[in-house]
Design an enzyme around this catalytic site. Structure first.
Site, PDB file in Angstrom:
ATOM      1  N   SER A 102       0.832  -1.198   0.000  1.00 10.35           N
ATOM      2  CA  SER A 102       0.000   0.000   0.000  1.00 10.35           C
ATOM      3  C   SER A 102       0.870   1.254   0.000  1.00 10.35           C
ATOM      4  CB  SER A 102      -0.971  -0.066   1.186  1.00 10.35           C
ATOM      5  OG  SER A 102      -1.956   0.922   1.106  1.00 10.35           O
ATOM      6  N   ASP A 152     -10.004  -3.962  -5.699  1.00 11.82           N
ATOM      7  CA  ASP A 152      -9.376  -3.006  -4.784  1.00 11.82           C
ATOM      8  C   ASP A 152      -9.910  -1.603  -5.071  1.00 11.82           C
ATOM      9  OD1 ASP A 152      -7.637  -1.300  -3.382  1.00 11.82           O
ATOM     10  OD2 ASP A 152      -5.944  -2.664  -3.622  1.00 11.82           O
ATOM     11  N   HIS A 183      -8.341  -4.435  -1.019  1.00 11.32           N
ATOM     12  CA  HIS A 183      -7.037  -3.817  -0.739  1.00 11.32           C
ATOM     13  C   HIS A 183      -6.205  -4.640   0.249  1.00 11.32           C
ATOM     14  CE1 HIS A 183      -4.272  -0.513  -1.023  1.00 11.32           C
ATOM     15  NE2 HIS A 183      -4.270  -0.322   0.281  1.00 11.32           N
TER      16      HIS A 183
HETATM   17  C1  MLT Z   1      -1.424   6.052  -0.183  1.00 15.61           C
HETATM   18  O1  MLT Z   1      -1.802   7.082   0.356  1.00 15.61           O
HETATM   19  O2  MLT Z   1      -0.245   5.748  -0.319  1.00 15.61           O
HETATM   20  C2  MLT Z   1      -2.485   5.160  -0.703  1.00 15.61           C
HETATM   21  O3  MLT Z   1      -3.709   5.769  -0.669  1.00 15.61           O
HETATM   22  C3  MLT Z   1      -2.511   3.879   0.035  1.00 15.61           C
HETATM   23  C4  MLT Z   1      -2.814   4.092   1.478  1.00 15.61           C
HETATM   24  O4  MLT Z   1      -1.899   4.293   2.231  1.00 15.61           O
HETATM   25  O5  MLT Z   1      -3.978   4.079   1.858  1.00 15.61           O
END
Ligand code: MLT
Length: 202
Positions: A102, A152, A183
């Site tokens: 992520s 996702d 996700h």
């Molecule tokens: C981010 O901000 O890098 C993406 O939205 C993934 C997350 O951290 O939720």
């Protein structure tokens, strides 16, 4: 940067650079690394940015909207940290494979978008396109594996494919794997990543 370094039993193995998701710490992905390669050294880093108390690797303006100035600054900060960590912990800086989830996958992708020599490979679990319309370095010889969720809501199918295309255009070898999930990072996905890792990096 706050981090954990654990020396592996095999010096020939890549150093696994672990990059957590939003709200995680440097301890989150240690068991994942153990599963992927129990003999490799591990460098697990905590993001330097706090969002409502939750660690991240760079600031965002909204969900999925990145603060690009901070992203570039934090990417450079991480690159410089890697150079210093290689000296401090005595490992080969050209032998790093990033594993990110992520937000951690997004900073790993940003390392690839900005530097040809930051990592020799990357396992990106649920990444996004970190930045657009920047000249990318020559990524020839770099292997990237993307784990994506078909449902996702944060990292859409279109964006996952766009990321693959951009990395390939820069010369990287990129594989993408789809989980019928959202996700979350599933054990099934980590097992597929492990088998690709074994084919490419062992
Ligand atoms: C981010 O901000 O890098 C993406 O939205 C993934 C997350 O951290 O939720």
């Amino acid at each position: 940067m706050q981090h954990v370094f654990r020396r592996g039993t095999s010096a020939k193995k890549p150093v696994l650079l672990l990059l957590h998701g939003t709200g995680g710490t440097e301890h989150d992905l240690l068991s994942l690394a153990e599963l992927v390669d129990s003999e490799a050294s591990v460098l697990s880093v905590r993001g330097n940015v706090l969002e409502n108390g939750l660690p991240r690797f760079f600031k965002r303006l909204a969900e999925g909207v990145f603060d690009e100035q901070d992203l570039v600054f934090r990417t450079k900060e991480l690159k410089e940290f890697l150079t210093q960590a290689a000296i401090d912990h005595q490992f080969d800086p050209s032998n790093i494979v990033a594993i990110g989830y992520s937000n951690g996958a997004n900073i790993a992708a940003s390392l690839l978008f900005h530097y040809a020599d930051a990592v020799k490979g990357a396992i990106l679990h649920h990444p996004m396109v970190p930045i657009r319309n920047v000249p990318m370095p020559d990524l020839t010889g770099i292997h990237v594996w993307i784990g994506a969720g078909a449902n996702d809501p944060i990292c859409t199918q279109e964006e996952s494919v766009e990321l693959k295309d951009l990395l390939e255009e820069a010369g990287a070898s990129v594989g993408i794997h789809w989980e019928h999930a959202g996700h979350q990072l599933t054990t099934a996905e980590v097992k597929v990543a492990k088998s690709r890792y074994e084919q490419i990096f062992r």
